[in-house]
Design an enzyme around this catalytic site. Structure first.
Site, short mmCIF file in Angstrom:
data_model
loop_
_atom_site.label_atom_id
_atom_site.label_comp_id
_atom_site.label_asym_id
_atom_site.label_seq_id
_atom_site.Cartn_x
_atom_site.Cartn_y
_atom_site.Cartn_z
CG ASP A 1 34.87 -11.02 12.19
OD1 ASP A 1 35.43 -11.05 13.30
OD2 ASP A 1 34.13 -10.08 11.85
CG ASN B 1 30.28 -0.27 6.02
OD1 ASN B 1 30.18 -0.87 7.09
ND2 ASN B 1 31.01 -0.72 5.02
CG HIS C 1 30.91 -3.91 8.49
ND1 HIS C 1 31.82 -2.96 8.11
CD2 HIS C 1 31.41 -4.44 9.64
CE1 HIS C 1 32.81 -2.92 8.98
NE2 HIS C 1 32.57 -3.81 9.92
#
Length: 253
Positions: free
Chosen positions: A67, A136, A138
């Protein structure tokens, strides 16, 4: 799914580096999927040391990063381009043309995503994908409720992720609100996956990943569907795994 628990972050990093080294020894032109953030830093440090000792050769290795923030130029100190070159690529013999990181300042972001997928396919797909995990659950910047079939795409970051990453910026306001990320579908195409986690703040996400139900609310649970996943965690990240499940887990002390 294989789970390895190490005594601390250092041992976790060393074990991950050994897996990468073995992969490159077996296939010198390996295609690696790489992650950023504090978790893989130790692994990169060990890989650099292995390279300096002549144990590993990156000259034919191809890499794809997961990313990049949208709006940050490659020379911005908080961009993932900068992170990867500063912490890893500048210290090994990888060819710059073999390094791939999404372009967060591309004029046409949709086209950039399409081209990134194309480049991965052209390279023959990812042989070994390294992942971290968010608090969380991800992976990459694939936030809760993302489809498990997404390819590389533009994502809006959640407040949780922005707050978790604000420590790298002067303030939360400076954290970009959007990013380009390889999708869950792209990640799941990798031939092998290694997920790293360290610290108590990752314990809940790890418990859900290993023993939870498959749910888009915890993106990492999709890894249960993959045929070759190794999860390497330190004792703190493993602290919420129920005792009865620890019997099935390799513990390295």
């Amino acid at each position: 799914m294989k789970v390895i628990i190490t005594v601390n972050y250092e041992e976790m990093s060393k074990k991950a580096a050994e897996i990468v080294k073995k992969q490159i020894k077996e296939k010198p032109n390996t295609v690696l999927g790489l992650a950023t953030g504090s978790t893989p830093l130790g692994m990169y440090k060990h890989l650099i040391e292995m390279y300096k000792r002549g144990e590993i050769d990156f000259s034919n290795v191809i890499t794809f990063n997961l990313d990049e923030y949208i709006g940050l130029s490659p020379d911005h100190p908080q961009s993932y381009h900068y992170f990867m070159f500063h912490n890893f690529f500048n210290h090994i013999n990888i060819k710059k043309e073999n390094v791939h990181i999404p372009n967060g300042i591309a004029e046409d972001l949709e086209e950039e995503c399409r081209k990134y997928e194309e480049e991965i396919e052209k390279a023959g797909g990812i042989d070994l994908q390294i992942l971290g995990i968010g608090i969380n659950g991800h992976i990459g910047f694939n936030e809760p409720d993302e489809s498990i079939e997404t390819k590389t795409h533009v994502v809006t970051l959640t407040e949780k992720t922005i707050n978790a990453n604000k420590r790298f910026f002067k303030s939360a306001e400076e954290v970009p609100r959007k990013a380009i990320t390889m999708g869950l579908g792209s990640i799941m195409k990798a031939k092998k996956i290694v997920l790293l986690a360290s610290g108590k703040n990752k314990a809940e996400a790890i418990k859900e990943t290993i023993k939870g139900q498959l749910t888009t609310k915890v993106p990492a649970t999709v890894l249960a569907l993959h045929h070759d996943v190794t999860i390497i965690i330190d004792k703190e990240a493993a602290s919420l795994i129920p005792d009865e499940d620890l019997k099935e887990i390799e513990v390295i002390v």
